[in-house]
Design a protein around this motif. Structure first.
Motif, PDB file in Angstrom:
ATOM      1  N   LYS A   1       0.839  -1.205   0.000  1.00  0.00           N
ATOM      2  CA  LYS A   1       0.000   0.000   0.000  1.00  0.00           C
ATOM      3  C   LYS A   1       0.873   1.255   0.000  1.00  0.00           C
ATOM      4  CE  LYS A   1      -3.702  -0.014   2.698  1.00  0.00           C
ATOM      5  NZ  LYS A   1      -4.528  -0.262   3.911  1.00  0.00           N
ATOM      6  N   GLU A   2       1.946   1.243   0.778  1.00  0.00           N
ATOM      7  CA  GLU A   2       2.886   2.368   0.774  1.00  0.00           C
ATOM      8  C   GLU A   2       3.493   2.551  -0.616  1.00  0.00           C
ATOM      9  OE1 GLU A   2       5.823   1.700   3.793  1.00  0.00           O
ATOM     10  OE2 GLU A   2       4.335   1.388   5.365  1.00  0.00           O
ATOM     11  N   LEU A   3       3.832   1.418  -1.256  1.00  0.00           N
ATOM     12  CA  LEU A   3       4.393   1.482  -2.613  1.00  0.00           C
ATOM     13  C   LEU A   3       3.373   2.061  -3.591  1.00  0.00           C
ATOM     14  CD1 LEU A   3       6.578   0.813  -4.713  1.00  0.00           C
ATOM     15  CD2 LEU A   3       5.624  -1.500  -4.845  1.00  0.00           C
ATOM     16  N   LEU A   4       2.125   1.604  -3.499  1.00  0.00           N
ATOM     17  CA  LEU A   4       1.094   2.113  -4.410  1.00  0.00           C
ATOM     18  C   LEU A   4       0.871   3.606  -4.214  1.00  0.00           C
ATOM     19  CD1 LEU A   4      -1.516  -0.811  -4.344  1.00  0.00           C
ATOM     20  CD2 LEU A   4       0.128  -0.271  -6.148  1.00  0.00           C
ATOM     21  N   GLU A   5       1.002   4.080  -2.980  1.00  0.00           N
ATOM     22  CA  GLU A   5       0.903   5.528  -2.725  1.00  0.00           C
ATOM     23  C   GLU A   5       1.985   6.273  -3.493  1.00  0.00           C
ATOM     24  OE1 GLU A   5      -1.243   7.319  -1.224  1.00  0.00           O
ATOM     25  OE2 GLU A   5      -2.332   6.086   0.214  1.00  0.00           O
ATOM     26  N   GLU A   6       3.202   5.742  -3.475  1.00  0.00           N
ATOM     27  CA  GLU A   6       4.298   6.372  -4.231  1.00  0.00           C
ATOM     28  C   GLU A   6       4.042   6.299  -5.729  1.00  0.00           C
ATOM     29  OE1 GLU A   6       8.380   5.620  -3.396  1.00  0.00           O
ATOM     30  OE2 GLU A   6       8.044   5.249  -1.257  1.00  0.00           O
ATOM     31  N   ILE A   7       3.590   5.139  -6.190  1.00  0.00           N
ATOM     32  CA  ILE A   7       3.324   4.948  -7.618  1.00  0.00           C
ATOM     33  C   ILE A   7       2.239   5.906  -8.104  1.00  0.00           C
ATOM     34  CG2 ILE A   7       2.299   3.313  -9.276  1.00  0.00           C
ATOM     35  CD1 ILE A   7       3.818   1.074  -7.792  1.00  0.00           C
ATOM     36  N   SER A   8       1.259   6.142  -7.254  1.00  0.00           N
ATOM     37  CA  SER A   8       0.124   6.988  -7.669  1.00  0.00           C
ATOM     38  C   SER A   8       0.565   8.412  -8.010  1.00  0.00           C
ATOM     39  CB  SER A   8      -0.938   7.017  -6.573  1.00  0.00           C
ATOM     40  OG  SER A   8      -0.477   7.743  -5.441  1.00  0.00           O
ATOM     41  N   LYS A   9       1.716   8.808  -7.517  1.00  0.00           N
ATOM     42  CA  LYS A   9       2.213  10.167  -7.772  1.00  0.00           C
ATOM     43  C   LYS A   9       2.994  10.269  -9.086  1.00  0.00           C
ATOM     44  CE  LYS A   9       2.526  10.804  -2.788  1.00  0.00           C
ATOM     45  NZ  LYS A   9       3.414  10.762  -1.611  1.00  0.00           N
ATOM     46  N   LEU A  10       3.223   9.118  -9.730  1.00  0.00           N
ATOM     47  CA  LEU A  10       4.050   9.119 -10.939  1.00  0.00           C
ATOM     48  C   LEU A  10       3.283   9.554 -12.183  1.00  0.00           C
ATOM     49  CD1 LEU A  10       5.959   5.737 -10.397  1.00  0.00           C
ATOM     50  CD2 LEU A  10       6.898   8.047 -10.157  1.00  0.00           C
ATOM     51  N   ASN A  11       1.962   9.315 -12.179  1.00  0.00           N
ATOM     52  CA  ASN A  11       1.175   9.601 -13.378  1.00  0.00           C
ATOM     53  C   ASN A  11      -0.301   9.659 -12.998  1.00  0.00           C
ATOM     54  OD1 ASN A  11       0.507   9.964 -16.127  1.00  0.00           O
ATOM     55  ND2 ASN A  11       2.114   8.543 -16.760  1.00  0.00           N
ATOM     56  N   GLU A  12      -1.098  10.202 -13.896  1.00  0.00           N
ATOM     57  CA  GLU A  12      -2.531  10.321 -13.609  1.00  0.00           C
ATOM     58  C   GLU A  12      -3.252   8.984 -13.731  1.00  0.00           C
ATOM     59  OE1 GLU A  12      -4.135  13.238 -16.186  1.00  0.00           O
ATOM     60  OE2 GLU A  12      -3.115  14.923 -15.203  1.00  0.00           O
ATOM     61  N   ASN A  13      -2.682   8.076 -14.512  1.00  0.00           N
ATOM     62  CA  ASN A  13      -3.359   6.799 -14.755  1.00  0.00           C
ATOM     63  C   ASN A  13      -2.295   5.713 -14.920  1.00  0.00           C
ATOM     64  OD1 ASN A  13      -4.973   4.703 -15.500  1.00  0.00           O
ATOM     65  ND2 ASN A  13      -6.080   5.820 -17.106  1.00  0.00           N
ATOM     66  N   ILE A  14      -2.202   4.811 -13.971  1.00  0.00           N
ATOM     67  CA  ILE A  14      -1.158   3.788 -13.998  1.00  0.00           C
ATOM     68  C   ILE A  14      -1.779   2.410 -13.771  1.00  0.00           C
ATOM     69  CG2 ILE A  14       0.913   2.898 -12.839  1.00  0.00           C
ATOM     70  CD1 ILE A  14       1.759   5.654 -12.189  1.00  0.00           C
ATOM     71  N   VAL A  15      -1.328   1.454 -14.572  1.00  0.00           N
ATOM     72  CA  VAL A  15      -1.728   0.055 -14.379  1.00  0.00           C
ATOM     73  C   VAL A  15      -0.637  -0.641 -13.568  1.00  0.00           C
ATOM     74  CG1 VAL A  15      -2.140  -2.162 -15.522  1.00  0.00           C
ATOM     75  CG2 VAL A  15      -3.096  -0.058 -16.486  1.00  0.00           C
ATOM     76  N   VAL A  16      -1.042  -1.330 -12.521  1.00  0.00           N
ATOM     77  CA  VAL A  16      -0.120  -2.133 -11.721  1.00  0.00           C
ATOM     78  C   VAL A  16      -0.531  -3.595 -11.843  1.00  0.00           C
ATOM     79  CG1 VAL A  16       0.772  -2.633  -9.419  1.00  0.00           C
ATOM     80  CG2 VAL A  16       0.358  -0.254 -10.117  1.00  0.00           C
ATOM     81  N   GLN A  17       0.394  -4.398 -12.329  1.00  0.00           N
ATOM     82  CA  GLN A  17       0.142  -5.833 -12.515  1.00  0.00           C
ATOM     83  C   GLN A  17       0.694  -6.601 -11.327  1.00  0.00           C
ATOM     84  OE1 GLN A  17       1.273  -7.747 -16.337  1.00  0.00           O
ATOM     85  NE2 GLN A  17       2.493  -9.160 -15.085  1.00  0.00           N
ATOM     86  N   PHE A  18      -0.168  -7.295 -10.601  1.00  0.00           N
ATOM     87  CA  PHE A  18       0.261  -8.197  -9.539  1.00  0.00           C
ATOM     88  C   PHE A  18       0.265  -9.622 -10.084  1.00  0.00           C
ATOM     89  CE2 PHE A  18      -0.960  -4.633  -6.798  1.00  0.00           C
ATOM     90  CZ  PHE A  18       0.081  -4.638  -5.882  1.00  0.00           C
ATOM     91  N   ASP A  19       1.459 -10.204 -10.169  1.00  0.00           N
ATOM     92  CA  ASP A  19       1.581 -11.593 -10.636  1.00  0.00           C
ATOM     93  C   ASP A  19       1.228 -12.526  -9.481  1.00  0.00           C
ATOM     94  OD1 ASP A  19       3.950 -11.936 -13.269  1.00  0.00           O
ATOM     95  OD2 ASP A  19       2.879 -10.120 -12.705  1.00  0.00           O
ATOM     96  N   GLU A  20       0.215 -13.342  -9.674  1.00  0.00           N
ATOM     97  CA  GLU A  20      -0.203 -14.302  -8.653  1.00  0.00           C
ATOM     98  C   GLU A  20      -0.303 -15.712  -9.245  1.00  0.00           C
ATOM     99  OE1 GLU A  20      -0.332 -13.877  -5.549  1.00  0.00           O
ATOM    100  OE2 GLU A  20      -1.223 -11.964  -4.937  1.00  0.00           O
ATOM    101  N   PRO A  21       0.815 -16.244  -9.761  1.00  0.00           N
ATOM    102  CA  PRO A  21       0.755 -17.592 -10.330  1.00  0.00           C
ATOM    103  C   PRO A  21       0.426 -18.674  -9.308  1.00  0.00           C
ATOM    104  CG  PRO A  21       3.021 -16.799 -10.204  1.00  0.00           C
ATOM    105  CD  PRO A  21       2.146 -15.635  -9.908  1.00  0.00           C
ATOM    106  N   LEU A  22       0.593 -18.365  -8.007  1.00  0.00           N
ATOM    107  CA  LEU A  22       0.224 -19.362  -6.994  1.00  0.00           C
ATOM    108  C   LEU A  22      -1.257 -19.727  -7.095  1.00  0.00           C
ATOM    109  CD1 LEU A  22       1.662 -20.805  -4.558  1.00  0.00           C
ATOM    110  CD2 LEU A  22       0.455 -19.169  -3.104  1.00  0.00           C
ATOM    111  N   PHE A  23      -2.056 -18.825  -7.667  1.00  0.00           N
ATOM    112  CA  PHE A  23      -3.498 -19.054  -7.752  1.00  0.00           C
ATOM    113  C   PHE A  23      -3.859 -20.208  -8.691  1.00  0.00           C
ATOM    114  CE2 PHE A  23      -4.729 -14.358  -6.652  1.00  0.00           C
ATOM    115  CZ  PHE A  23      -4.112 -14.504  -5.419  1.00  0.00           C
ATOM    116  N   VAL A  24      -2.907 -20.662  -9.501  1.00  0.00           N
ATOM    117  CA  VAL A  24      -3.236 -21.765 -10.420  1.00  0.00           C
ATOM    118  C   VAL A  24      -3.025 -23.130  -9.770  1.00  0.00           C
ATOM    119  CG1 VAL A  24      -2.623 -20.339 -12.398  1.00  0.00           C
ATOM    120  CG2 VAL A  24      -0.943 -21.990 -11.515  1.00  0.00           C
ATOM    121  N   LYS A  25      -2.581 -23.133  -8.523  1.00  0.00           N
ATOM    122  CA  LYS A  25      -2.399 -24.397  -7.817  1.00  0.00           C
ATOM    123  C   LYS A  25      -3.642 -24.712  -6.975  1.00  0.00           C
ATOM    124  CE  LYS A  25       1.662 -25.828  -7.010  1.00  0.00           C
ATOM    125  NZ  LYS A  25       2.963 -26.167  -6.385  1.00  0.00           N
TER     126      LYS A  25
END
Length: 754
Positions: A183-207
């Motif tokens: 969440k702290e990281l996303l707060e920093e990322i939110s200041k980089l641009n008006e519209n940003i896509v953040v991809q969370f890789d969750e390959p564990l979900f296929v198990k």
């Protein structure tokens, strides 16, 4: 508008630039600033390639100097205690590779691929603290090129789920702490641009996830999705279906889910849920795991079926997973058979495929060049289906006529004969097979392939190196010798070059771990072994010593799992053809007097399906084909095998069924916990647990090895144990190898005299 999405991109460089500069840095030939310079230029080049290929969603933070899971450990500040006094690159590479004071972190396979990740170490006392420097820096680098990237991150649940608990505490007790850092990281990322896509890789979900883990999904992605309105979160999975997780994710505020429709066809069962939630679907239809050219008609048919449920407005066409798992480009393949080359697509070609498929699907106006490319795709795919290069009637008939599929004698009878024949007692010392591939050895092989030296000159150098290896092993007192494998470029490629049905590339390198790259063979047609592949070299080595010389082969399952395999025949049938060839080689070796033969199955566990429901079928054909490969061995021929990075608890019965006389395994980074399962099931065959880690330049002391051997004897009887390094020594330098093996032999002497 054509909407397309690349999960991730290769980073080693089209000419392995990152590998070369890393190894120069580790060898103290260049300063770290040179590594940073090369890395930054590679990132910019890779982003530019994707932009020029008209890719809409391009990733940043998919680049790594070693491994993305290791990067995530740095990002989260979850540094194991033994590294706390180190900083920056010294800390980073010590965690990955170890140093003289610190053992490296464990490394294991990334799901069912040949990529390896650095396993995070978690205890109840682990603390987490944000280090966002890399993420922010790379996003800004891309911005300078006019590219607003999506930002790739390893998801919190996958990160913890793939971690190792070093004190048997529950790693998921830290989920709120990890989410807090994100969440702290996303707060920093939110200041980089008006519209940003953040991809969370969750390959564990296929198990097959436990309900306890599934129960975390909603709260995690509810929290992360509500950090900032200008961040759109994508949760992406790959390598299988993730229906249980998708059912939960559609009820969170995430923007999109990324699903693999190549290796997870059952993801189609989740389409109604996605439709009803009005989520965006990133449909992974371009194969990120294999190198065969896409069939555009098939891809469009699949996408059209998906669009019957989900509107096109909510579909983005994507790769099935990161393109990290395929080679970079076909551009440098000047010697590849033209017909076979026309059937292939590597990472850069897949960008073009992705663009063309998405254009067709979204009915974007095509240029004349686009139309020509689409027609060529159709022609190449049709031509492959009817090519005479693929089928070998002779080998097909041999396979149909097979009658013997396993050894004639039982282990308890064989081992008595073998102990009498070889006259060994206990704690027998050996190595896994390979010795360092020196620059001189590589140069000799390169010159021979380039026809700048004669066959006689080439073989003279190989024999000279074998002589050196044999003399060294005799000098330090190893019990069972190996010839060192100087004639082999790679444990799979070498055999593939000597069998029909394989083709090889010049530059199709794929990252395995860190700077380590492999160049997988391409199995395009029926496999046939016409002539002996190893006999003359092993016979020569045996002629140089009165000690036992171990023959070295690669098993059929590993050859399959470390190759790009034809997709027009079941993998089990391809493996059977290879096993038949290895079986012939075993027979030729024993008839030539080589009675101890190692058939490596380093990648056996790697091929396991990710879903329990599919495991039995894989185990059946994998075990059957290993047993077929050694079925020609007589009672006094001792069959060894070797396995890498395997958690054996769940496959111990399968290992027993393989019926090898001796198995060597990697345990150096994981301690004796892997070994205890052999005791628990009363495993009868003999075992060589690796007593030191060859993936690190660190040289363990005699005292350290003595303690390790004593620890082994506490778990299993000494009569059942062999002593060896945990893997082949190909990637190490001679000074490390010599000192480590001398210490190993000395440690055995000390233990035997206690």
């Amino acid at each position: 508008m054509s909407k397309n999405y690349v999960i991730g991109y290769p980073r080693i460089g089209e000419k392995r630039e990152l590998k070369k500069v890393l190894e120069d840095y580790w060898a103290k030939k260049v300063d770290f600033s040179e590594v940073e310079y090369v890395a930054e230029n590679l990132r910019k080049r890779h982003w530019t390639y994707q932009k020029e290929a008209k890719i809409e969603y391009i990733a940043s933070n998919d680049f790594s100097l070693y491994d993305n899971m290791l990067d995530t450990t740095i990002l989260l500040g979850a540094i194991p205690q033994r590294f706390k006094d180190l900083k920056d690159q010294e800390l980073y590479f010590a965690m990955a590779r170890g140093n003289q004071d610190c053992v490296a972190m464990e490394m294991t396979k990334w799901f069912n691929t040949n990529y390896h990740y650095i396993v995070p170490e978690i205890s109840k006392d682990t603390t987490f603290k944000l280090n966002s420097k890399k993420v922010i820096k790379e996003y800004k680098e891309a911005q300078e090129l006019g590219i607003n990237t999506k930002i790739n991150l390893i998801g919190a649940i996958t990160y913890l789920g793939l971690s190792k608990s070093i004190d048997n505490s529950d790693v998921f007790v830290h989920i709120s702490s990890v989410v807090k850092v994100y969440k702290e990281l996303l707060e920093e990322i939110s200041k980089l641009n008006e519209n940003i896509v953040v991809q969370f890789d969750e390959p564990l979900f296929v198990k097959d996830l436990e309900p306890k883990v599934l129960s975390l999904l909603k709260s995690v992605y509810d929290e992360l999705s509500n950090v900032s309105p200008n961040i759109r979160i994508v949760v992406t999975t790959y390598f299988e279906h993730s229906n249980e997780a998708t059912k939960i994710l559609v009820n969170t505020p995430i923007w999109a889910v990324g699903l693999d429709f190549i290796h997870g066809s059952k993801n189609c069962d989740s389409l109604d849920l996605i439709k009803n939630s009005n989520k965006v679907l990133i449909a992974g239809v371009i194969d990120g795991r294999n190198i065969w050219k896409s069939n555009f008609e098939d891809k469009l048919n699949l996408l059209n079926e998906i669009s019957k449920v989900i509107s096109k407005e909510n579909i983005i066409v994507g790769t099935s997973c990161s393109l990290l798992h395929v080679p970079f480009t076909l551009s440098y393949e000047e010697k590849l058979d033209g017909e076979i080359k026309s059937w292939l697509a590597f990472a850069s070609e897949k960008l073009k495929e992705l663009n063309l498929v998405s254009k067709q699907f979204f009915e974007v106006k095509l240029s004349l060049e686009n139309i020509a490319d689409i027609e060529k795709n159709k022609k190449d795919n049709n031509q492959r289906k009817v090519s005479t290069k693929i089928h070998n009637q002779k080998i097909q008939e041999e396979i149909r006529s097979l009658k013997q599929f396993e050894r004639a004698d039982k282990f308890q009878d064989r081992i008595k004969v073998q102990r009498e024949f070889f006259k060994y007692d206990y704690l027998t010392t050996t190595t896994i097979g390979s010795f360092p591939q020196t620059p001189e050895i590589r140069e000799n092989r390169k010159n021979y392939k380039a026809n700048t030296i004669s066959k006689e000159q080439y073989e003279a150098e190989i024999k000279k190196y074998i002589d050196y290896c044999v003399a060294f092993q005799e000098e330090i007192g190893l019990d069972i010798l190996v010839h060192g494998e100087p004639e082999r470029n790679d444990m799979v490629e070498y055999f593939g070059e000597l069998m029909d049905g394989f083709v090889f590339t010049q530059n199709a390198w794929v990252q395995s771990y860190g700077s380590r790259c492999v160049k997988p063979p391409l199995i395009y047609g029926d496999v046939n072994r016409e002539n002996p592949m190893t006999v003359e070299w092993i016979k020569y080595a045996q002629s140089k010593t009165s000690k036992v010389m171990k023959g070295m082969l690669t098993g059929p399952v590993t050859i399959i799992n470390w190759s790009f395999v034809r997709d027009d025949l079941p993998r089990s049938e391809v493996a059977k053809q290879i096993a038949h060839g290895i079986c012939k080689e075993v027979d030729d070796l024993q008839n030539a007097g080589i009675k101890m033969i190692q058939v490596d199955e380093a990648a056996f566990k790697e091929g396991y399906p990710l879903r329990v429901e599919n495991i039995k079928a894989y185990e059946n054909w994998a075990v059957d084909n290993f047993r077929l490969s050694v079925s020609s061995a007589k009672a006094d021929t001792q069959i060894h095998t070797h396995m890498c990075y395997s958690e054996f608890n769940d496959i111990i019965k399968t290992i027993e069924a393989m019926d090898a006389d001796v198995i060597s395994i990697e345990t150096a980074r994981s301690g004796n916990r892997l070994l205890k399962i052999f005791k628990e099931v009363a495993y009868k065959q003999e075992i060589g647990p690796g007593i030191y880690d060859i993936h690190s330049p660190r040289v363990p002391s005699v005292e350290e090895m003595v303690n390790q051997i004593k620890a082994l004897i506490e778990v299993l009887p000494k009569e059942q144990l062999w002593i060896n390094p945990d893997c082949g020594l190909k990637t190490r330098k001679w000074p490390e190898v010599k000192e480590s093996l001398k210490n190993m032999v000395e440690a055995v002497k000390i233990v035997k005299n206690i």
